[in-house]
Enzyme design. Structure first.
Site, PDB file in Angstrom:
ATOM      1  N   PRO A 145      -5.623   5.300  -3.718  1.00  0.00           N
ATOM      2  CA  PRO A 145      -5.314   4.862  -4.767  1.00  0.00           C
ATOM      3  C   PRO A 145      -4.928   5.918  -5.762  1.00  0.00           C
ATOM      4  CG  PRO A 145      -7.894   4.155  -4.884  1.00  0.00           C
ATOM      5  CD  PRO A 145      -7.033   4.588  -3.747  1.00  0.00           C
ATOM      6  N   ASP A 170      -6.566  10.923  -7.029  1.00  0.00           N
ATOM      7  CA  ASP A 170      -7.035   9.890  -6.173  1.00  0.00           C
ATOM      8  C   ASP A 170      -8.077   8.303  -6.573  1.00  0.00           C
ATOM      9  OD1 ASP A 170      -8.347   8.220  -4.158  1.00  0.00           O
ATOM     10  OD2 ASP A 170      -8.156   9.609  -2.927  1.00  0.00           O
ATOM     11  N   HIS A 171      -7.958   7.830  -7.630  1.00  0.00           N
ATOM     12  CA  HIS A 171      -8.899   7.305  -8.130  1.00  0.00           C
ATOM     13  C   HIS A 171     -10.391   6.583  -7.712  1.00  0.00           C
ATOM     14  CE1 HIS A 171     -10.643   5.271 -11.732  1.00  0.00           C
ATOM     15  NE2 HIS A 171      -9.102   4.685 -12.350  1.00  0.00           N
ATOM     16  N   ARG A 172     -10.390   7.210  -6.441  1.00  0.00           N
ATOM     17  CA  ARG A 172     -12.004   6.974  -5.641  1.00  0.00           C
ATOM     18  C   ARG A 172     -12.939   7.984  -5.779  1.00  0.00           C
ATOM     19  NH1 ARG A 172      -9.400   6.343   0.694  1.00  0.00           N
ATOM     20  NH2 ARG A 172      -8.475   8.246  -0.447  1.00  0.00           N
ATOM     21  N   ALA A 173     -12.226   9.128  -6.296  1.00  0.00           N
ATOM     22  CA  ALA A 173     -13.131  10.171  -6.718  1.00  0.00           C
ATOM     23  C   ALA A 173     -12.636  10.684  -7.988  1.00  0.00           C
ATOM     24  CB  ALA A 173     -12.583  11.633  -5.578  1.00  0.00           C
TER      25      ALA A 173
END
Lengths: 426, 326
Positions: A226, A398-401
């Site tokens: 994402p 990377d929106h996860r991180a």
């Protein structure tokens, strides 16, 4: 005794290789280590080298043909050795396609057929009765026993590890470095090794629940990575002055905008391990060393060589390394350890006049910075219209991180460095 | 804890064991009236009298044999050789009498005795008087070979040696007698056949014994300044050898140097290397390297003697080699 020549796995992901060109003719004398042929892997053109001494008796593959790893492609033997049986088996070996265990096949290699009968048949005539067979990976690299044990215990393929001991012996520290790099495979060579990993090079952060939820929900929305984008415009007047001042000192001091940007990015990353990170699925690995990837366009496609420990290197080193790596990339001479291990990447399309673009993250990295062209633009400064050199960068995150504010803070630091390049010597 | 010399530690051990057991007596050249060539038996004649502290003529084979006979009939002799270099003359009694007696009498006669004295090189004693004999003696089934490197080990091991029911060769060192170290006032024993981890580190192992323990410790001190941490395994006894201690250390560090005072061929280090390759093969990150005396008769000239002996720089170089440094 004859030595079989196999198509070897010359890159970590190579399954087959195209024999571009034979470098030896049938009948040529060859020594162990001599290049026999050029082989195109999925990544580069590499040399296939002899694993034994003798005469290249037979070439079993035509130039231009692609063969799976493990295929018998030729035979080295003595001048009068009968190799019919070996050559006859070539078809069978070829159909064994991807079987990556040439050593297993060679275990059945027949005894030399032309030993003249003597009083003591058990004693071989030749002073070097048999060249050592390459291990299953197709590599002749030596390794210490503990290195082999550690590799086996950790599921690490030794052919992917560079040896730093004598004669390229793979020793404990090489395995530790490879494990720390999470590297499961990769070809071995001796030069341009990525620096070995030390304790404190990174910290692993377990995923908090909120991090897990963000990762899951956003992947469902835009997946699997994402990504969001942050664009900023930097003023490059000071950087331009720096360049001119340095160029005035002499041609050897010339630096490009790209060199300044790479140095600034590396410096900023050293202050922001939160974006100098790898997404590892169950954790985020924040790196305290900066291995800066730089995307290079080649005729065959994009490749991202790495400037290792870029934050510790002077601008002149970065400039020289960037130039060298780009050259190697374009001539397809990059070794795999030169394009693996980056912690953050930069892609620059400024030279094509691209004002701004979004780059695609190179996983497991969590961000990439897209560099546009440096252009003269009219901006408002203290209410006045002035012309300034400006640069647009877009960071894909990377929106996860990485959350928006985290990425933005990195860009704040980067802006301060690029707009005040003297900070780079601070 | 009192700090005393190696010499005094041995003296305490002898005195305590002679007080404890009146079967114990000491015999050798100059041990009584002269109080010992190196004063190890100082005061014993006065305390225990001339029946138990016996001066001998210069007849190593003779008084070693008297000792074996005394041990066979129930005494516990301590035979002092002025140096192990002189004990070569008595080797027949050590090798053919003491070591074989229990076996050849079908278990009827054991030989509970100690042969002791300084071993190896001191300073400029030249070729015939500078020899390290532990590998010669350790070769022989039927005896135990003890080589303490510190006052603490010297006392605890000599007491155990005197109480042991087997013949023991106890190897000291002229250059060790004046070394000081902590020795507790209360009684203690050190078991024969148990090594001691003299220093702990993760990077490499030095296996050593006897006088070379001090060399290993100095080398480890120097290496620590460079951030290299060494396990120093002091064998203390070379026969029986504490293989488990060697294994534990090498499996931890993956790298091994063997440091010994004697010559290379068939030396103590050769045996250590054999154990290491056999039991620790999968744990080795580098070939084991040995540091030992040069393969020559010990030179008399000071500069040549220095070159011939194993020392701290040679040990450091070997450690760096197994660590792939330089």
């Amino acid at each position: 005794m004859a030595t079989k020549i196999f198509m070897e796995a010359l890159s970590p992901t190579m399954e087959e290789g195209r024999l571009v060109k034979w470098l030896k003719n049938e009948g040529d004398a060859v020594k162990s280590g001599d290049p026999l042929a050029e082989v195109e892997t999925d990544k580069a053109i590499m040399e296939l080298v002899a694993r034994g001494d003798g005469i290249l008796r037979k070439r079993l593959v035509n130039e231009g043909d692609a063969k799976p790893v493990g295929t018998l492609v030729g035979v080295i033997g003595t001048a009068d050795e009968n190799i019919d049986e070996l050559v006859g088996g070539a078809a069978a070996a070829a159909t064994a396609s991807a079987a990556p265990a040439p050593a297993a096949a060679s275990a059945k290699s027949p005894e030399p057929a032309t030993e003249p009968p003597t009083e003591k048949p058990a004693v071989p005539q030749s002073p070097s009765p048999s060249a050592p067979q390459p291990p299953a990976s197709g590599s002749a690299a030596r390794s210490s026993p503990v290195a082999r044990k550690m590799a086996a215990d950790n599921g690490l393929n030794l052919s992917g590890v560079s040896g730093s001991g004598p004669a390229g012996r793979i020793i404990k520290r090489d395995i530790e470095a490879a494990m720390a790099a999470g590297q499961k495979s990769g070809p071995q060579t001796t030069d341009h090794r990525p620096p070995s990993t030390r304790e404190g090079d990174y910290q692993d952060l377990p995923l908090t629940q909120i991090r897990k939820t963000i990762a899951k929900r956003l992947s469902e929305s835009i997946g699997p990575i994402p990504t969001f984008y942050l664009t900023a415009e930097f003023d490059l007047e000071n950087a331009a002055q720096l360049r001119m001042a340095m160029a005035d000192l002499g041609p050897e001091f010339k630096v490009s905008f790209n060199d300044i940007i790479l140095k600034a990015v590396a410096t900023a990353l050293s202050q922001h391990p939160e974006v100098n990170a790898h997404w590892l699925g169950d954790k985020i690995r924040q790196h305290n060393r900066v291995h800066l990837g730089m995307a290079v366009a080649t005729d065959d496609g994009l490749i991202v060589p790495v400037i290792f420990d870029a934050d510790t290197k002077r601008m002149s080193q970065i400039s020289a390394e960037a130039k060298e790596l780009a050259g190697l990339a374009r001539s397809r001479k990059l070794k795999s350890e030169q394009y693996t291990g980056s912690t953050f990447s930069v892609s620059n399309l400024g030279m094509f006049g691209i004002e701004q673009f979004t780059a695609i993250i190179n996983p497991p990295e969590t961000a990439i910075l897209a560099i546009g062209a440096v252009e003269d633009k009219v901006v408002i400064e203290k209410g006045e219209q002035v012309v300034r050199k400006r640069l647009r960068v877009t960071m894909s995150c990377d929106h996860r991180a990485i959350d928006g504010a985290v990425g933005a803070k990195f860009l704040v630091t980067l802006r301060r460095l690029i707009e005040n390049p003297l900070m780079l010597v601070y | 804890m009192p700090i005393i010399t190696y010499r005094d530690a041995l003296n305490q051990a002898l005195r305590e064991e002679m007080q404890r057991d009146d079967r114990v007596f000491i015999m050798g050249e100059e041990v009584a009236v002269y109080q010992g060539a190196y004063k190890v038996s100082k005061g014993l004649l006065q305390e225990f009298g001339e029946m138990r502290v016996v001066d001998t003529p210069i007849t190593e084979l003779g008084f070693a044999g008297v000792g074996v006979g005394a041990a066979m009939v129930g005494l516990r002799p301590v035979i002092e050789f002025m140096t192990w270099n002189f004990a070569v003359l008595a080797l027949d009694q050590v090798l053919n009498a003491a070591a074989k007696m229990l076996y050849m009498t079908g278990g009827q006669y054991n030989v509970p005795m100690v042969f002791r004295g300084p071993n190896g090189a001191a300073l400029q004693l030249s070729a015939q008087h500078s020899q390290a004999f532990e590998s010669w003696l350790a070769h022989i089934p039927g005896i135990k070979v003890v080589t303490p490197g510190t006052p603490y080990d010297a006392k605890g091991l000599l007491k155990s040696a005197i109480r042991d029911d087997n013949p023991i060769c106890f190897l000291e060192g002229e250059m060790l007698y004046n070394n000081k170290g902590e020795v507790p006032e209360e009684e203690y024993l050190i078991p024969i056949g148990v090594a001691d981890l003299k220093r702990e580190g993760d990077h490499a192992t030095i296996v050593t014994n006897g006088k070379m323990v001090l060399v290993a410790m100095k080398a480890a001190d120097e290496l620590a300044k460079e951030g290299i941490n060494i396990d120093v395994v002091d064998l203390r006894t070379v026969r029986p050898m504490d293989v488990e201690a060697i294994k534990a250390s090498v499996m931890k560090t993956n790298r091994c140097v063997v440091l010994e005072e004697g010559w290379e061929l068939c030396g103590i280090g050769a045996q250590v290397v054999d154990y290491v390759q056999r039991d620790c093969f999968d744990y080795l990150d580098a070939p084991v390297i040995r540091v030992h005396q040069a393969d020559v008769p010990m030179p008399y000239a000071k500069n040549l003697e220095r070159h011939a002996k194993p020392d701290v720089p040679k040990t450091i170089a070997a450690v760096k080699k197994v660590m792939y440094i330089d």
